[in-house]
Design an enzyme around this catalytic site. Structure first.
Site: not given
Length: 817
Positions: A715, A511, A719
């Site tokens: 994080d 991410d 996600d």
């Protein structure tokens, strides 16, 4: 002056009423017209979903909804008004428990479908609220030792932990007392020595009676979960490790009890105690490992909205005095108007009717920048209104995107299988085989002229020597050692799946926001000759705005003032006559009228942008940052470039994880293509997918699994589904609690430079697990035939079994360095 613009949807595409069918990748509503391409089949909500489909193609798996219904045992007869609930279940410790809980729940009246998940200690029940008796279901499960509770009852979970601890500690105390009697009185006689005290008639009965009582406590109190697991395996028709352990322990106990009654002193209560304590300790450890997963869904559900402020009938147009009533979400109908105040979450997906406000979509879409929503713009359920109130018209389905995330996270998390599931599958072959061998050995001994006692001892010896303690300990002890080593390095391992899958990872997905970047908005640089004065003036005005960009400007200025000496380079000035606009703030600073905000706001306010500032605005946008222009006296004075910086070690970490091209590296983000451009230029980055909503993140991970084993590093709360969808999820400790709970490994207080350590550590633990399992199976392959041939006696079999377990323990305790 202000202008009304159409905002972009969750992944960058323009939003409208949308297509009822939804995006072909993630299921979110599509704009009108939908995003399409002649080279790609389907209709999409954004360019991000389209580009993912172009790069990865169609998913090879079956339709997720079909799979979900099959797993849950649903049929076409499930009515539309059926309700669904989640119940936490204490006591599941194998795949057989999962099957039993699911089957038991489905037999309850009014329950249409039920699916238990051993991975997160929960059961999802679809039921008729009018006829289903969920309390009765809880009572039925309780009779078999499975406690049920609300997922948010953390105190109940702690009490469950304490109860298990009492089982372990209590069994240990009585077990040690049994072994003390054996060492002082029984073992010496077994090898031809005199005991400390002669076993006369009274002494023998007294000592053996004490041993019997304490062994009974260990077997029936400490070993209750194991005995229950054996019973459950029989009812479910899936023999497991508990069944074999129970047979060995109870066989030794029954034989020894009978021996005492007929006056024998050669008894095997110590075998019963050793088996129960070793296996109980292993089970206790595994329960502790899974506790984190059990709270994952309840944490995510805590962000869901249960009530909404609905305008009463007659105020649909918002005319005149309005009144609101608090209603449950189930009472909302499409078209209802709901009021959302600053700091509150939008209850359901809908369209803004009144007001304009910055809406934080980070939880749902993953985008780092809040978006200003105006009348006509779509808003998603679960997003947060940050600065001003909104009136939202409920959408067609009256559902929440956040609720869909909860369902998605359940589906993915409960579908994952790990090492223990594999061990239980092996047990379905191993257990019946051992039982057959014990029966055959018993029968052959009788046929060859042996006495019933000799035949019984040989059969018992087969059960004892084949006790799968080493097999059961092979994985958890190696994992325990790995967890301890990881903790010393600032890495929390939340699932043993890390050690199973990480060494075989083929694709690593990162991410962007908050992972490869810091995730904190700040002024990266100030462009312009009046930069110092401009930052001070901007901070003075932005203090009156609640927009996250304003907060970044104010905090940056305050940090620079605090860091400066007495001759501070950033003057602390004040402002008055302040007006907060949709796109910025204006007011007087030390008598001068100053405008701060979007370039279009300055133009509307009569401020001309200098050519150099125009170029700075475009440069900021090209790097994915946000330009905030400051101007006074009719012209721009400076451009504040606001954004989040890439982490210092990101490029080295990507190169290390890629492992000289052995692994593919993919960057996934909800931000724009511009914001992700710099990452595309890294030589070890294979693909970059930008503008991706959270549902599409999880689907992208699923499609990437066609390339091999996938690890996801993230994080944010958005996600969580992608972290759970991956074979391995790695979360930063600086991220949200939800992301950490969805992950298999969490980096606590560490930067992403610890990610390569996760891979190297996991490889070492995986090698140790394989070694332990090889020893366990090899031991059984040699010991069982010897026991069946009568070469071993029960005492030697117990010693061999214990030695086998000790070797596994010793191997697991070795340093990984």
């Amino acid at each position: 002056m202000s202008t009304t613009t159409r905002s972009r949807g969750p992944a960058g595409g323009e939003s409208d009423d949308g297509d009822a069918e939804g995006c072909d990748l993630c299921g979110l509503p599509t704009p009108t017209p939908p995003v399409t391409d002649d080279e790609v089949d389907g209709e999409f909500c954004c360019r991000g979903c389209l580009e993912i489909t172009r790069a990865l193609g169609d998913a090879a798996s079956a339709d997720p909804k079909t799979v979900e219904r099959e797993l849950a045992g649903e049929t076409d007869e499930v009515p539309d008004d059926a309700e669904r609930t989640y119940m936490a279940v204490d006591g599941m410790h194998c795949a057989t428990c999962e099957a039993f809980v699911s089957g038991t729940a489905r037999t309850c009246e009014g329950v249409y479908a039920a699916e238990a998940s051993y991975a997160n200690d929960m059961v999802r029940v679809t039921y008729d609220p009018e006829t289903a008796d969920l309390d009765g279901l809880s009572g039925t499960l309780a009779r078999y030792g499975y406690g049920t509770r609300d997922p948010e009852e953390r105190e109940a979970a702690e009490r469950s932990d304490n109860q298990v601890a009492r089982f372990v500690i209590g069994g240990g105390v009585f077990g040690m007392m049994v072994m003390l009697w054996y060492v002082l009185f029984l073992y010496p006689t077994y090898v031809g020595f005199q005991p400390v005290v002669e076993l006369g008639v009274f002494d023998g009965i007294y000592i053996l009676g004490n041993i019997w009582v304490m062994t009974s406590i260990v077997l029936f109190y400490t070993g209750f979960p194991i005995l229950r697991g054996a019973l459950v395996s029989l009812r479910a028709g899936q023999p497991n490790m508990d069944l074999l352990v129970s047979l060995a322990a109870t066989s030794a106990y029954v034989y020894s009890t009978a021996a005492v009654l007929v006056g024998e002193t050669h008894v095997y209560f110590d075998v019963t105690v050793a088996i129960i304590l070793v296996v109980t300790l292993g089970n206790y450890y595994e329960d502790r490992i899974k506790r984190k997963a059990a709270g994952m869904l309840s944490d995510l559900a805590a962000s869901r909205v249960s009530e909404a402020r609905r305008r009463v009938a007659g105020d649909a147009e918002g005319a005149g005095d309005t009144a609101v009533e608090m209603v449950a979400l189930d009472a909302l109908e499409p078209g209802d108007l709901v009021e959302v105040r600053p700091g509150e979450r939008v209850p359901v997906d809908g369209t803004v009717r009144e007001g304009a406000a910055a809406v934080d979509e980070a939880l749902v879409t993953g985008e780092s920048m809040p978006r200003t929503k105006r009348p006509g713009d779509d808003v998603l359920g679960g997003t947060v209104v940050t600065d001003r109130p909104l009136v939202v018209a409920v959408g067609e389905d009256a559902t929440s995107t956040l609720d869909r995330l909860v369902e998605l996270l359940w589906d993915i998390q409960s579908a994952r299988s790990g090492v223990q599931r594999l061990a239980d599958k092996l047990a379905t072959i191993f257990v019946p085989t051992v039982l057959v061998l014990a029966a055959v050995a018993f029968g052959l001994t009788l046929v060859r002229g042996g006495t019933p006692t000799d035949a019984l001892l040989i059969g018992l010896t087969v059960l004892i020597v084949s006790c799968p303690c080493a097999l059961g300990l092979a994985t958890p002890l190696a994992v325990a050692s790995g967890i301890k080593e990881a903790a010393s390095r600032g890495i929390v391992i939340a699932s043993e799946a890390v050690f199973e899958a990480v060494p075989d990872v083929d694709v690593v997905v990162f991410d962007k926001t908050g992972t490869l970047t810091d995730g904190d908005m700040a002024v990266l640089r100030v462009v312009g000759d009046s930069g110092t004065a401009a930052l001070a003036a901007a901070a003075a005005l932005e203090r009156f705005s609640a927009h996250p960009l304003a907060t970044a400007v104010v905090e940056t200025a305050e940090d620079r003032i605090e860091a400066a000496d007495a001759n501070a380079s950033i003057p602390d000035v004040s402002a008055d006559d302040v007006t907060v606009h949709d796109r910025g703030v204006s007011g007087r600073v030390d008598g001068e009228r100053v405008v701060v905000g979007h370039p279009s706001l300055l133009r509307d306010e009569g401020v001309t942008l200098a050519p150099g500032h125009e170029a700075a605005v475009e440069a900021a946008r090209d790097e994915g940052a946000v330009p905030v222009v400051v101007g006074w006296a009719g012209r721009s004075r400076a451009v504040l470039v606001v954004g989040d910086e890439p982490r210092a070690a990101w490029d080295d970490v990507v190169a290390a994880v890629a492992d000289n091209g052995r692994r593919e590296v993919v960057v996934l983000t909800g931000d724009s293509e511009r914001a992700a451009r710099r990452f595309r230029e890294h030589p070890d980055v294979t693909d970059v997918f930008a503008g991706v909503p959270p549902e599409a993140k999880a689907e992208t991970v699923e499609r990437l699994r066609a390339r091999g084993t996938v690890a996801m590093v993230g994080d944010g709360s958005n996600d969580a589904p992608a972290l759970a969808a991956a074979d391995i999820g790695i979360a930063l400790g600086t991220g949200t609690d939800i992301a950490g709970d969805a992950a298999d490994a969490v980096l606590v207080g560490r930067d992403i430079d610890a990610i390569p350590e996760v891979f190297s550590l996991s490889t070492g633990v995986n090698r140790r697990i394989r070694g332990n399992l090889a020893w366990a199976f090899g031991y059984n392959a040699v010991a069982i035939p010897l026991a069946a041939l009568g070469v071993l006696n029960p005492l030697f079999a117990a010693v061999a079994m214990g030695t086998s377990s000790l070797l596994v323990v010793a191997n697991s305790a070795r340093s990984l360095d």
